[in-house]
Design a protein around this motif. Structure first.
Motif, PDB file in Angstrom:
ATOM      1  N   GLN A 151      14.236 -44.381  14.943  1.00 57.12           N
ATOM      2  CA  GLN A 151      14.078 -45.827  14.876  1.00 57.12           C
ATOM      3  C   GLN A 151      12.631 -46.296  14.750  1.00 57.12           C
ATOM      4  N   ASN A 159      20.024 -44.524   9.217  1.00 55.11           N
ATOM      5  CA  ASN A 159      19.789 -45.255  10.464  1.00 55.11           C
ATOM      6  C   ASN A 159      18.344 -45.157  10.944  1.00 55.11           C
ATOM      7  N   SER A 198      15.662 -47.848  11.012  1.00 53.74           N
ATOM      8  CA  SER A 198      15.598 -49.285  10.736  1.00 53.74           C
ATOM      9  C   SER A 198      14.214 -49.784  10.326  1.00 53.74           C
ATOM     10  N   SER A 234      22.666 -47.011   6.198  1.00 54.44           N
ATOM     11  CA  SER A 234      22.271 -47.844   7.344  1.00 54.44           C
ATOM     12  C   SER A 234      20.761 -48.027   7.412  1.00 54.44           C
ATOM     13  N   SER A 277      18.179 -50.902   6.997  1.00 50.82           N
ATOM     14  CA  SER A 277      18.039 -52.352   6.878  1.00 50.82           C
ATOM     15  C   SER A 277      16.835 -52.752   6.037  1.00 50.82           C
ATOM     16  N   GLN A 278      15.835 -51.875   5.911  1.00 55.86           N
ATOM     17  CA  GLN A 278      14.633 -52.184   5.143  1.00 55.86           C
ATOM     18  C   GLN A 278      14.811 -51.957   3.640  1.00 55.86           C
ATOM     19  N   ASN A 301      26.138 -48.948   3.680  1.00 53.62           N
ATOM     20  CA  ASN A 301      25.730 -49.778   4.831  1.00 53.62           C
ATOM     21  C   ASN A 301      24.273 -50.215   4.748  1.00 53.62           C
ATOM     22  N   CYS A 302      23.827 -50.497   3.549  1.00 48.05           N
ATOM     23  CA  CYS A 302      22.480 -51.037   3.333  1.00 48.05           C
ATOM     24  C   CYS A 302      22.658 -52.506   2.962  1.00 48.05           C
ATOM     25  N   HIS A 303      22.608 -53.380   3.949  1.00 54.24           N
ATOM     26  CA  HIS A 303      23.049 -54.762   3.792  1.00 54.24           C
ATOM     27  C   HIS A 303      22.058 -55.649   3.063  1.00 54.24           C
ATOM     28  N   ASN A 304      20.845 -55.167   2.830  1.00 55.10           N
ATOM     29  CA  ASN A 304      19.844 -56.015   2.184  1.00 55.10           C
ATOM     30  C   ASN A 304      19.523 -55.630   0.747  1.00 55.10           C
ATOM     31  N   CYS A 329      27.730 -52.569   0.908  1.00 58.53           N
ATOM     32  CA  CYS A 329      26.448 -53.215   0.594  1.00 58.53           C
ATOM     33  C   CYS A 329      26.780 -54.637   0.125  1.00 58.53           C
TER      34      CYS A 329
END
Length: 317
Positions: free
Chosen positions: A157, A179, A181, A208, A210-211, A233-236, A258
């Motif tokens: 992390q 994962n 972040s 996963s 987020s960046q 799972n890369c939401h951005n 996504c």
């Protein structure tokens, strides 16, 4: 030769488990496999060094162990060492480079700076997994890993950067990053094309993160080798770049969960080697490429296997 394949499994609830283990190690000197995953002892016997034939050692998922004896590094027949999930482990044993037969290393440790020189000097190392090293901010820093073929980095992390290019990893074929972040995924930042060797990646997975807002441009280094690309799972992440179609050997592309990913490259049909496309949990993409009726479905006829799963709508009360 009795006991050569004996599998010792967990003393997780025995009050005198450490003493039992010490006794067993003294008795079965021809052990080749020792599985202690899930055990909860706090110390590890120094007489582990007497197991000269040991090839596989699993101490993973031990929540209590803080230190390992340096005598582990005398196991010159050891091929697999698994220390993942040992989140209280303060450091790797000293003299790691002495494990001349080690092919697979997995670990979770609390060190801020990893002993990359020791790891890089594991002359047989092919698989490296770095898990839940929550204090590490950067990894590798230019140290060469000459025969490493698979690298897994997950749950780190605090990790901000990775240094990856063909000079550092001349044989790397599989990269999985999950994962982390705070990771800046411009993986090849600071390298100039004329100065860096090309990666030989065949499989790349980002999960996963987020960046991650766009695929790193350095991925183009693997244009002539990459066969499988997984993004989940890369939401951005919002779009895939047009240069994606330079990945001329890409056979499998999976885009999972996504939700902000709204488009594929306009020249997507140029991926003539693509055999399998999977889109799931990406609402806009699933709508645009819905089989037979989607606006851009016509651009996919060259792909043999297409799996498009629209997100399920919440049930109405």
């Amino acid at each position: 030769m009795f006991g050569i394949y004996l599998l010792l499994k967990a003393f997780s609830e025995a009050a005198n488990g450490e003493a039992i283990l010490t006794t067993c190690l003294a008795k079965f000197k021809c052990l080749r496999v020792l599985d202690l995953s899930g055990a909860i002892f706090e110390t590890f016997p120094r007489n582990i060094a007497k197991l000269r034939h040991l090839r596989y050692l699993d101490i993973s998922d031990n929540p209590n162990i803080k230190r390992l004896p340096d005598s582990i590094c005398k196991l010159q027949s050891l091929q697999v060492l698994l220390l993942g999930g040992c989140n209280e482990l303060e450091a790797l044993p000293k003299g790691l480079r002495k494990l001349i037969s080690l092919r697979c290393l997995e670990f979770s440790i609390k060190q801020t700076v990893l002993p990359v020189n020791e790891i890089a000097n594991l002359v047989s190392l092919q698989i490296l997994s770095i898990e839940s090293c929550i204090n590490v901010e950067s990894i590798f820093g230019g140290v060469k890993f000459p025969i490493l073929t698979s690298l897994f980095v997950s749950g780190c992390q605090s990790l901000k950067s990775l240094s990856l290019d063909g000079k550092i990893f001349p044989e790397l074929e599989t990269l999985f990053v999950d994962n982390c972040s705070h990771l800046d995924l411009e993986l090849w930042k600071g390298h100039h094309e004329e100065e860096s060797s090309k990666l030989k990646l065949k499989l790349l997975a980002f999960s996963s993160l987020s960046q991650l807002v766009a695929l790193p441009k350095g991925l183009q280094e693997a244009a002539n080798s990459l066969q499988c690309l997984f993004i989940s799972n890369c939401h951005n992440i919002e779009a895939l770049p047009d240069w994606l179609t330079t990945l001329t050997d890409l056979k499998t592309l999976c885009l999972i969960n996504c939700p902000n990913l709204v488009s594929l490259p306009h020249n997507f049909h140029d991926l003539t080697a693509l055999e399998t496309l999977r889109i799931k949990g990406c609402a806009d993409l699933c709508k645009k490429y819905k089989p037979h009726v989607g606006e851009f479905w016509f651009s996919l006829p060259h792909i043999k296997n297409i799996f498009i799963d629209e997100p399920e709508e919440p049930e109405k009360n």
